[in-house]
Design a protein around this motif. Structure first.
Motif, PDB file in Angstrom:
ATOM      1  N   ALA A 371      -6.767  -6.846  -9.208  1.00 36.85           N
ATOM      2  CA  ALA A 371      -7.020  -7.421  -7.887  1.00 36.85           C
ATOM      3  C   ALA A 371      -6.422  -6.540  -6.791  1.00 36.85           C
ATOM      4  CB  ALA A 371      -6.428  -8.822  -7.819  1.00 36.85           C
ATOM      5  N   ILE A 372      -5.288  -5.913  -7.098  1.00 32.83           N
ATOM      6  CA  ILE A 372      -4.684  -4.989  -6.116  1.00 32.83           C
ATOM      7  C   ILE A 372      -5.605  -3.794  -5.909  1.00 32.83           C
ATOM      8  CG2 ILE A 372      -2.682  -3.524  -5.632  1.00 32.83           C
ATOM      9  CD1 ILE A 372      -1.072  -5.353  -7.511  1.00 32.83           C
ATOM     10  N   ASP A 373      -6.144  -3.266  -7.012  1.00 33.75           N
ATOM     11  CA  ASP A 373      -7.050  -2.121  -6.908  1.00 33.75           C
ATOM     12  C   ASP A 373      -8.305  -2.463  -6.123  1.00 33.75           C
ATOM     13  OD1 ASP A 373      -5.292  -0.589  -8.318  1.00 33.75           O
ATOM     14  OD2 ASP A 373      -6.375  -0.679 -10.224  1.00 33.75           O
ATOM     15  N   LEU A 374      -8.769  -3.713  -6.250  1.00 27.64           N
ATOM     16  CA  LEU A 374      -9.947  -4.123  -5.483  1.00 27.64           C
ATOM     17  C   LEU A 374      -9.656  -4.138  -3.993  1.00 27.64           C
ATOM     18  CD1 LEU A 374     -11.372  -7.023  -7.702  1.00 27.64           C
ATOM     19  CD2 LEU A 374     -12.381  -4.758  -7.321  1.00 27.64           C
ATOM     20  N   LYS A 375      -8.419  -4.504  -3.648  1.00 30.37           N
ATOM     21  CA  LYS A 375      -8.043  -4.498  -2.228  1.00 30.37           C
ATOM     22  C   LYS A 375      -7.893  -3.074  -1.705  1.00 30.37           C
ATOM     23  CE  LYS A 375      -4.939  -7.172  -0.431  1.00 30.37           C
ATOM     24  NZ  LYS A 375      -5.660  -7.824   0.670  1.00 30.37           N
ATOM     25  N   HIS A 424      -7.066  -4.519   6.742  1.00 28.51           N
ATOM     26  CA  HIS A 424      -7.264  -3.480   7.764  1.00 28.51           C
ATOM     27  C   HIS A 424      -6.116  -2.475   7.760  1.00 28.51           C
ATOM     28  CE1 HIS A 424      -4.581  -6.164  10.137  1.00 28.51           C
ATOM     29  NE2 HIS A 424      -4.276  -5.050  10.816  1.00 28.51           N
ATOM     30  N   ILE A 425      -4.968  -2.892   7.244  1.00 30.15           N
ATOM     31  CA  ILE A 425      -3.847  -1.960   7.101  1.00 30.15           C
ATOM     32  C   ILE A 425      -3.953  -1.214   5.782  1.00 30.15           C
ATOM     33  CG2 ILE A 425      -1.335  -1.769   6.869  1.00 30.15           C
ATOM     34  CD1 ILE A 425      -1.069  -4.201   8.683  1.00 30.15           C
ATOM     35  N   LEU A 426      -4.213  -1.963   4.727  1.00 33.54           N
ATOM     36  CA  LEU A 426      -4.223  -1.384   3.391  1.00 33.54           C
ATOM     37  C   LEU A 426      -5.330  -0.336   3.224  1.00 33.54           C
ATOM     38  CD1 LEU A 426      -2.494  -1.889   0.833  1.00 33.54           C
ATOM     39  CD2 LEU A 426      -4.296  -3.407   0.024  1.00 33.54           C
ATOM     40  N   LYS A 427      -6.475  -0.574   3.868  1.00 30.14           N
ATOM     41  CA  LYS A 427      -7.620   0.321   3.690  1.00 30.14           C
ATOM     42  C   LYS A 427      -7.789   1.311   4.843  1.00 30.14           C
ATOM     43  CE  LYS A 427     -10.159  -3.155   1.027  1.00 30.14           C
ATOM     44  NZ  LYS A 427     -11.413  -3.943   0.918  1.00 30.14           N
ATOM     45  N   LYS A 428      -6.853   1.340   5.767  1.00 32.64           N
ATOM     46  CA  LYS A 428      -6.972   2.246   6.900  1.00 32.64           C
ATOM     47  C   LYS A 428      -6.904   3.694   6.426  1.00 32.64           C
ATOM     48  CE  LYS A 428      -5.062   3.121  11.519  1.00 32.64           C
ATOM     49  NZ  LYS A 428      -4.061   2.689  12.524  1.00 32.64           N
ATOM     50  N   PRO A 429      -7.906   4.509   6.715  1.00 31.87           N
ATOM     51  CA  PRO A 429      -7.928   5.889   6.196  1.00 31.87           C
ATOM     52  C   PRO A 429      -6.974   6.824   6.922  1.00 31.87           C
ATOM     53  CG  PRO A 429      -9.859   5.488   7.545  1.00 31.87           C
ATOM     54  CD  PRO A 429      -9.147   4.172   7.453  1.00 31.87           C
ATOM     55  N   GLY A 430      -6.659   6.513   8.151  1.00 32.87           N
ATOM     56  CA  GLY A 430      -5.799   7.409   8.931  1.00 32.87           C
ATOM     57  C   GLY A 430      -4.349   6.989   8.904  1.00 32.87           C
ATOM     58  N   ALA A 438       5.374  -0.977   9.347  1.00 34.80           N
ATOM     59  CA  ALA A 438       6.423  -1.967   9.090  1.00 34.80           C
ATOM     60  C   ALA A 438       5.912  -3.071   8.168  1.00 34.80           C
ATOM     61  CB  ALA A 438       6.912  -2.557  10.411  1.00 34.80           C
ATOM     62  N   GLU A 439       4.647  -3.485   8.414  1.00 35.52           N
ATOM     63  CA  GLU A 439       4.055  -4.508   7.534  1.00 35.52           C
ATOM     64  C   GLU A 439       3.884  -3.967   6.109  1.00 35.52           C
ATOM     65  OE1 GLU A 439       2.293  -8.066   6.215  1.00 35.52           O
ATOM     66  OE2 GLU A 439       3.581  -7.567   7.926  1.00 35.52           O
ATOM     67  N   MET A 440       3.436  -2.722   6.002  1.00 33.85           N
ATOM     68  CA  MET A 440       3.258  -2.124   4.679  1.00 33.85           C
ATOM     69  C   MET A 440       4.596  -2.038   3.938  1.00 33.85           C
ATOM     70  SD  MET A 440       1.145  -0.790   2.485  1.00 33.85           S
ATOM     71  CE  MET A 440      -0.303  -0.044   3.249  1.00 33.85           C
ATOM     72  N   ARG A 441       5.655  -1.778   4.662  1.00 35.26           N
ATOM     73  CA  ARG A 441       6.974  -1.635   4.032  1.00 35.26           C
ATOM     74  C   ARG A 441       7.521  -2.964   3.526  1.00 35.26           C
ATOM     75  NH1 ARG A 441      10.261   2.416   8.005  1.00 35.26           N
ATOM     76  NH2 ARG A 441      11.926   1.954   6.505  1.00 35.26           N
ATOM     77  N   ARG A 442       6.860  -4.065   3.873  1.00 32.10           N
ATOM     78  CA  ARG A 442       7.317  -5.378   3.394  1.00 32.10           C
ATOM     79  C   ARG A 442       6.764  -5.706   1.996  1.00 32.10           C
ATOM     80  NH1 ARG A 442       5.992  -6.905   8.912  1.00 32.10           N
ATOM     81  NH2 ARG A 442       7.931  -7.184  10.108  1.00 32.10           N
TER      82      ARG A 442
END
Length: 574
Positions: A371-375, A424-430, A438-442
């Motif tokens: 499921a993580i890989d799908l995201k 939108h954060i997880l799949k952002k290419p740039g 900061a959100e990703m680091r959580r």
């Protein structure tokens, strides 16, 4: 007067010798010295001694004197109704044979005296309270011995004195044997629970059965419910590798009958049992003479409600083959084998349930990481590779098997917290904005919350391995996240996963960059050793890489493609 004194002196000497022999509690030693003394008294050239087995009504060769070839017969059995020895047992009294070679009662098939030219024989039944204990035969003695009443009285005195000691020694030996068997059974049962690896467990059971029952071989057949037949999983004895995975239709052979009916079956001569399946002997080169088969009956756990119901079920059968001393299987053998089979069946079933549960657990973990890989499709297979790399590092570090298993699962879940990170954060290419980063680091904290909210941290498996999730982005110098831990405050599993995670991230394809060369990544890890990464973990990864245990994403893809192509070529050429 001198002659009378001489005879009295001889009586005293023989009595003293008999008392010395009686001091021995070792049955074989006692029998050996008894036959020596009778041969000496009768001035014979050779002799044999048998013990009587009342259960099977057989005579057992125990001692042979004067014939080296006869030593091979020790332990051999013959019916107590045959031969001169059998005749002596039936008559319950000694008798003399003047011409052994021409006596129709003499059993020539055994050849117990080898090349010794037989002339005369004196046969003495050993009786205790009128019941047979054994038979002594001495060969090539003078007829005058049995004509002398005093000599006969001396022999009778000797045998009556020692037959009681023989019986005592035999009973003591049987008692010791039963005690050793019971102690061995207790030890075996306690050791059966030391592993839940089914193949290892089956192998141990067969080795224990061979030792406990003193048989040449043993085997376990389990029911294959998918194919509705029986499969031989473990076989003891020579050539066992030839019969591994041999299959039988349900109900075929003695073992098939036992599994279908739940009965215990003993066949002490398989030639006379039509159920015996000869195919196994033909394939293995093993010759089955006697067989003891018992069902493997274990509890079946039927889940439902708050607790499971226990229902008996037969999962297979066990068989013991050919007692080593050529004796038949007796009630004690059956009882011991049934107890061993009962305990073994339960542990085998537990091992199967463990495998089923472990497989289900692994699939659930794989579903979560899938499921993580799908995201985040750009990290396809990342969780599995990090788990594999972490295990390789742990093996190089010499961690015990139980910790490696815990790490295998926990490292696979190291990014489970990304499920809560917005797409939108997880799949952002740039490049991420500061708030987005900061959100990703959580995500390590989100991962811990996921485990806690679902009660997974209460499991022993994750109770000691959660640092793989919480600490894999911490740095030894304290500049990592989410807690800014440093040094030993970072769990070992977290330090291992940190190295595995960075190696895979840098050597994998990303939409914003191509994979780095492996040499560059290893150099980067070494530069960061001591400040960002644990040096021991970095070196362990490098050693594992040199052994071919760590492959990058591209290397794995190429290996998989090559394997598929090879398989396709083999299928076409068949």
């Amino acid at each position: 007067m001198a002659s009378q004194e001489s005879r009295l002196q001889r009586y005293l000497e023989v009595t003293q010798r008999a008392n010395q022999i009686a001091d021995s509690t070792q049955l074989d030693h006692l029998l050996d010295r008894l036959l020596d003394l009778i041969i000496e008294i009768t001035e014979s050239e050779a002799g044999t001694l048998y013990l009587y087995d009342a259960i099977t009504h057989e005579l057992i060769f125990k001692v042979v004197k004067g014939s080296p070839a006869g030593q091979a017969l020790i332990g051999r059995r013959l019916s107590a109704d045959t031969g001169i020895a059998g005749y002596a047992l039936q008559q319950r009294q000694p008798f003399f044979v003047h011409d052994v070679a021409n006596d129709p009662r003499w059993n020539r098939s055994f050849g117990e005296m080898g090349v010794l030219a037989l002339r005369t024989m004196f046969c003495i039944p050993l009786l205790l309270r009128g019941e047979p204990v054994g038979v002594v035969q001495v060969f090539n003695l003078s007829p005058e011995v049995v004509d002398d009443d005093e000599e006969m009285a001396l022999i009778e005195l000797l045998t009556s004195r020692l037959v009681t000691e023989v019986e005592k020694a035999r009973l003591l030996e049987e008692s010791w044997r039963r005690e050793r068997r019971q102690q061995a059974l207790v030890e075996i049962v306690s050791q059966l629970t030391a592993t839940l690896d089914r193949d290892e467990l089956l192998r141990r059971i067969m080795n224990y059965a061979c030792d406990l029952l003193e048989v040449e071989a043993a085997s376990i057949w389990l029911i294959d419910r998918e194919r509705n037949d029986l499969v031989l999983h473990i076989a003891g004895g020579r050539h066992s590798e030839r019969v591994e995975s041999l299959r039988l239709p349900r109900g075929q052979g003695i073992i098939g009958h036992v599994i279908e009916t739940g009965e215990t079956v003993v066949v002490n001569d398989v030639r006379h049992d039509h159920r015996f399946y000869q195919g196994l002997d033909q394939r293995s080169g093993f010759q089955t003479r006697a067989i003891l088969c018992v069902p493997l009956r274990s509890p079946r756990i039927v889940l439902g409600g708050e607790r499971g119901e226990i229902e008996g079920m037969i999962i297979g059968g066990a068989q013991a083959l050919n007692p080593r001393d050529n004796r038949p299987f007796v009630a004690e053998d059956i009882s011991l084998f049934q107890m061993l089979a009962s305990q073994a069946a339960t542990v085998i079933r537990l091992a199967e349930l463990y495998c089923e549960t472990d497989s289900l657990f692994t699939r659930i973990i794989d579903a979560i990481t899938g499921a993580i890989d799908l995201k985040d499709p750009y990290t396809r297979g990342h969780s599995q590779r990090v788990s594999d790399f972490s295990v390789a590092i742990a093996q190089e570090l010499g961690l015990p098997r139980d910790q490696i298993y815990q790490l295998r699962v926990a490292s696979k879940l190291h990014d489970v917290g990304k499920i809560r990170v917005p797409d939108h954060i997880l799949k952002k290419p740039g490049r991420l904005e500061e708030a987005e980063f900061a959100e990703m680091r959580r995500h390590p904290m989100y991962g811990m919350e996921f485990l806690r909210d679902n009660g997974l941290l209460e499991l022993e498996l994750l109770r000691n391995s959660w640092s793989a999730l919480a600490h894999h982005h911490e740095r030894l110098d304290g500049r990592g996240y989410p807690q800014g831990l440093s040094g030993e405050a970072i769990g070992l599993f977290g330090r291992i996963v940190a190295v595995a995670d960075v190696f895979d991230a840098l050597t994998s394809n990303r939409p914003y960059r191509p994979p780095m060369a492996v040499d560059e990544v290893l150099a980067l890890l070494r530069r960061g050793a001591g400040s960002e990464f644990d040096p021991a973990c970095v070196e362990a990864l490098i050693r594992a890489r040199e052994k071919g245990l760590i492959l990058t994403q591209d290397e794995r893809d190429r290996a998989l493609a090559s394997a598929k192509e090879h398989y396709h070529e083999r299928a076409v050429n068949r």
